[in-house]
Design a protein around this motif. Sequence first.
Motif, PDB file in Angstrom:
ATOM      1  N   CYS A  28      30.073  38.694  12.266  1.00  0.00           N
ATOM      2  CA  CYS A  28      31.101  39.666  12.597  1.00  0.00           C
ATOM      3  C   CYS A  28      32.452  38.964  12.482  1.00  0.00           C
ATOM      4  O   CYS A  28      32.533  37.781  12.143  1.00  0.00           O
ATOM      5  CB  CYS A  28      30.887  40.219  14.006  1.00  0.00           C
ATOM      6  N   ASP A  29      33.488  39.701  12.806  1.00  0.00           N
ATOM      7  CA  ASP A  29      34.850  39.173  12.771  1.00  0.00           C
ATOM      8  C   ASP A  29      35.036  38.183  13.924  1.00  0.00           C
ATOM      9  O   ASP A  29      34.930  38.566  15.090  1.00  0.00           O
ATOM     10  CB  ASP A  29      35.832  40.333  12.907  1.00  0.00           C
ATOM     11  N   PRO A  30      35.331  36.912  13.626  1.00  0.00           N
ATOM     12  CA  PRO A  30      35.482  35.936  14.702  1.00  0.00           C
ATOM     13  C   PRO A  30      36.723  36.168  15.569  1.00  0.00           C
ATOM     14  O   PRO A  30      36.840  35.559  16.632  1.00  0.00           O
ATOM     15  CB  PRO A  30      35.573  34.596  13.958  1.00  0.00           C
ATOM     16  N   ARG A  31      37.602  37.043  15.151  1.00  0.00           N
ATOM     17  CA  ARG A  31      38.813  37.349  15.934  1.00  0.00           C
ATOM     18  C   ARG A  31      38.617  38.540  16.875  1.00  0.00           C
ATOM     19  O   ARG A  31      39.511  38.884  17.622  1.00  0.00           O
ATOM     20  CB  ARG A  31      39.981  37.624  14.987  1.00  0.00           C
ATOM     21  N   ASN A  32      37.436  39.162  16.797  1.00  0.00           N
ATOM     22  CA  ASN A  32      37.168  40.377  17.560  1.00  0.00           C
ATOM     23  C   ASN A  32      36.178  40.064  18.691  1.00  0.00           C
ATOM     24  O   ASN A  32      34.975  39.958  18.467  1.00  0.00           O
ATOM     25  CB  ASN A  32      36.605  41.444  16.616  1.00  0.00           C
ATOM     26  N   GLN A  33      36.699  39.929  19.906  1.00  0.00           N
ATOM     27  CA  GLN A  33      35.861  39.552  21.045  1.00  0.00           C
ATOM     28  C   GLN A  33      34.730  40.546  21.282  1.00  0.00           C
ATOM     29  O   GLN A  33      33.593  40.153  21.538  1.00  0.00           O
ATOM     30  CB  GLN A  33      36.709  39.407  22.307  1.00  0.00           C
ATOM     31  N   ALA A  34      35.022  41.836  21.189  1.00  0.00           N
ATOM     32  CA  ALA A  34      33.975  42.841  21.431  1.00  0.00           C
ATOM     33  C   ALA A  34      32.853  42.709  20.407  1.00  0.00           C
ATOM     34  O   ALA A  34      31.670  42.839  20.745  1.00  0.00           O
ATOM     35  CB  ALA A  34      34.580  44.241  21.398  1.00  0.00           C
ATOM     36  N   GLU A  48      27.539  30.011  26.013  1.00  0.00           N
ATOM     37  CA  GLU A  48      27.763  28.573  26.188  1.00  0.00           C
ATOM     38  C   GLU A  48      27.425  27.770  24.936  1.00  0.00           C
ATOM     39  O   GLU A  48      27.965  26.689  24.724  1.00  0.00           O
ATOM     40  CB  GLU A  48      26.904  28.022  27.347  1.00  0.00           C
ATOM     41  N   LYS A  49      26.506  28.287  24.113  1.00  0.00           N
ATOM     42  CA  LYS A  49      26.066  27.560  22.923  1.00  0.00           C
ATOM     43  C   LYS A  49      27.115  27.526  21.816  1.00  0.00           C
ATOM     44  O   LYS A  49      27.056  26.674  20.936  1.00  0.00           O
ATOM     45  CB  LYS A  49      24.789  28.194  22.361  1.00  0.00           C
ATOM     46  N   GLY A  50      28.033  28.475  21.808  1.00  0.00           N
ATOM     47  CA  GLY A  50      29.016  28.550  20.732  1.00  0.00           C
ATOM     48  C   GLY A  50      28.403  29.127  19.469  1.00  0.00           C
ATOM     49  O   GLY A  50      27.192  29.377  19.397  1.00  0.00           O
ATOM     50  N   LEU A  51      29.250  29.358  18.492  1.00  0.00           N
ATOM     51  CA  LEU A  51      28.831  29.973  17.234  1.00  0.00           C
ATOM     52  C   LEU A  51      29.415  29.203  16.065  1.00  0.00           C
ATOM     53  O   LEU A  51      30.403  28.480  16.216  1.00  0.00           O
ATOM     54  CB  LEU A  51      29.309  31.426  17.185  1.00  0.00           C
ATOM     55  N   ILE A  52      28.825  29.395  14.908  1.00  0.00           N
ATOM     56  CA  ILE A  52      29.316  28.792  13.669  1.00  0.00           C
ATOM     57  C   ILE A  52      30.201  29.802  12.957  1.00  0.00           C
ATOM     58  O   ILE A  52      29.908  30.996  12.940  1.00  0.00           O
ATOM     59  CB  ILE A  52      28.130  28.394  12.763  1.00  0.00           C
ATOM     60  N   LEU A  53      31.275  29.307  12.353  1.00  0.00           N
ATOM     61  CA  LEU A  53      32.082  30.120  11.454  1.00  0.00           C
ATOM     62  C   LEU A  53      31.787  29.677  10.029  1.00  0.00           C
ATOM     63  O   LEU A  53      31.819  28.488   9.723  1.00  0.00           O
ATOM     64  CB  LEU A  53      33.575  29.955  11.734  1.00  0.00           C
ATOM     65  N   LEU A  54      31.500  30.640   9.173  1.00  0.00           N
ATOM     66  CA  LEU A  54      31.177  30.403   7.772  1.00  0.00           C
ATOM     67  C   LEU A  54      32.338  30.884   6.922  1.00  0.00           C
ATOM     68  O   LEU A  54      32.886  31.959   7.182  1.00  0.00           O
ATOM     69  CB  LEU A  54      29.910  31.188   7.424  1.00  0.00           C
ATOM     70  N   ALA A  55      32.711  30.099   5.914  1.00  0.00           N
ATOM     71  CA  ALA A  55      33.864  30.453   5.093  1.00  0.00           C
ATOM     72  C   ALA A  55      33.632  30.123   3.630  1.00  0.00           C
ATOM     73  O   ALA A  55      32.759  29.322   3.285  1.00  0.00           O
ATOM     74  CB  ALA A  55      35.100  29.716   5.603  1.00  0.00           C
ATOM     75  N   ALA A  56      34.469  30.717   2.783  1.00  0.00           N
ATOM     76  CA  ALA A  56      34.438  30.433   1.345  1.00  0.00           C
ATOM     77  C   ALA A  56      35.179  29.149   1.025  1.00  0.00           C
ATOM     78  O   ALA A  56      34.865  28.473   0.051  1.00  0.00           O
ATOM     79  CB  ALA A  56      35.040  31.602   0.568  1.00  0.00           C
ATOM     80  N   ARG A  98      36.583  30.627  24.282  1.00  0.00           N
ATOM     81  CA  ARG A  98      35.255  30.145  24.663  1.00  0.00           C
ATOM     82  C   ARG A  98      34.162  30.983  24.012  1.00  0.00           C
ATOM     83  O   ARG A  98      33.103  30.456  23.678  1.00  0.00           O
ATOM     84  CB  ARG A  98      35.134  30.168  26.191  1.00  0.00           C
ATOM     85  N   TRP A  99      34.396  32.276  23.832  1.00  0.00           N
ATOM     86  CA  TRP A  99      33.352  33.113  23.256  1.00  0.00           C
ATOM     87  C   TRP A  99      33.062  32.763  21.791  1.00  0.00           C
ATOM     88  O   TRP A  99      32.082  33.243  21.240  1.00  0.00           O
ATOM     89  CB  TRP A  99      33.606  34.607  23.441  1.00  0.00           C
ATOM     90  N   LEU A 100      33.838  31.882  21.185  1.00  0.00           N
ATOM     91  CA  LEU A 100      33.513  31.349  19.859  1.00  0.00           C
ATOM     92  C   LEU A 100      32.987  29.917  19.938  1.00  0.00           C
ATOM     93  O   LEU A 100      32.010  29.576  19.308  1.00  0.00           O
ATOM     94  CB  LEU A 100      34.750  31.344  18.945  1.00  0.00           C
ATOM     95  N   ARG A 101      33.661  29.079  20.717  1.00  0.00           N
ATOM     96  CA  ARG A 101      33.313  27.652  20.732  1.00  0.00           C
ATOM     97  C   ARG A 101      32.311  27.296  21.813  1.00  0.00           C
ATOM     98  O   ARG A 101      31.784  26.180  21.829  1.00  0.00           O
ATOM     99  CB  ARG A 101      34.558  26.786  20.842  1.00  0.00           C
ATOM    100  N   ALA A 108      32.354  24.861  15.473  1.00  0.00           N
ATOM    101  CA  ALA A 108      31.378  24.602  14.412  1.00  0.00           C
ATOM    102  C   ALA A 108      31.769  25.429  13.187  1.00  0.00           C
ATOM    103  O   ALA A 108      31.869  26.657  13.274  1.00  0.00           O
ATOM    104  CB  ALA A 108      29.973  24.956  14.884  1.00  0.00           C
ATOM    105  N   VAL A 109      32.007  24.748  12.065  1.00  0.00           N
ATOM    106  CA  VAL A 109      32.488  25.429  10.863  1.00  0.00           C
ATOM    107  C   VAL A 109      31.754  24.931   9.622  1.00  0.00           C
ATOM    108  O   VAL A 109      31.334  23.782   9.561  1.00  0.00           O
ATOM    109  CB  VAL A 109      34.016  25.234  10.687  1.00  0.00           C
ATOM    110  N   ARG A 110      31.612  25.836   8.647  1.00  0.00           N
ATOM    111  CA  ARG A 110      30.962  25.460   7.388  1.00  0.00           C
ATOM    112  C   ARG A 110      31.622  26.184   6.230  1.00  0.00           C
ATOM    113  O   ARG A 110      31.849  27.397   6.297  1.00  0.00           O
ATOM    114  CB  ARG A 110      29.463  25.804   7.431  1.00  0.00           C
TER     115      ARG A 110
END
Length: 183
Positions: A28-34, A48-56, A98-101, A108-110
């Motif tokens: 989903c959109d990493p800028r959209n908390q909902a 608490e685990k955080g999420l990965i952001l995937l990019a081009a 925090r809801w991303l990291r 976490a980024v790739r």
Amino acid sequence: MDWQAARDAFQQGELLAYPTEAVYGLGCDPRNQAAVEKLLELKQRPVEKGLILLAADYSQLVSFVDDLAIPQDKRFSVFSQWPGPVTLLLPAAAHVPRWLRGDFEQIAVRVTAHEPARQLCRALNSPIVSTSANYSGQPPLVRAEDVREAFGDKIAWVMDAPTGGATRPTKIIDPLNSKIFRD
């Protein structure tokens, strides 16, 4: 590929599914908390685990990373990993929630080399949250039809393309101290 439908779903805070190097991802959109909270709830994944952001490419990630905190002598070892199946833990920009990291000072980024996922990020003109398409504790899904069957209308847009054929999830490393978190 119906990129407009993907953009519409993304902008409306809906969830998307797409192939990654090894499995299908949910995002989903990493800028959209909902939207992020909807994804965490669906996956039954703790924040608490955080999420990965995937990019081009890295330019899509730079607003999430404290780029100045990456030492000059480490920059080559950091950026020579991409594009590719390596997720890096980099210093998070001060504004990254925090809801991303999660409970970490890093994000976490790739930058993926898997072309369908790269095309999606380019079409969205944004990185996308990336977590495996499965419920917590269940095996990750590897086909679009399995994602549709498992999640139904909870996923607004599913990209029908092959995964990259990798048999294991991407490696996660901290390139600043060479610590491996998932190999």
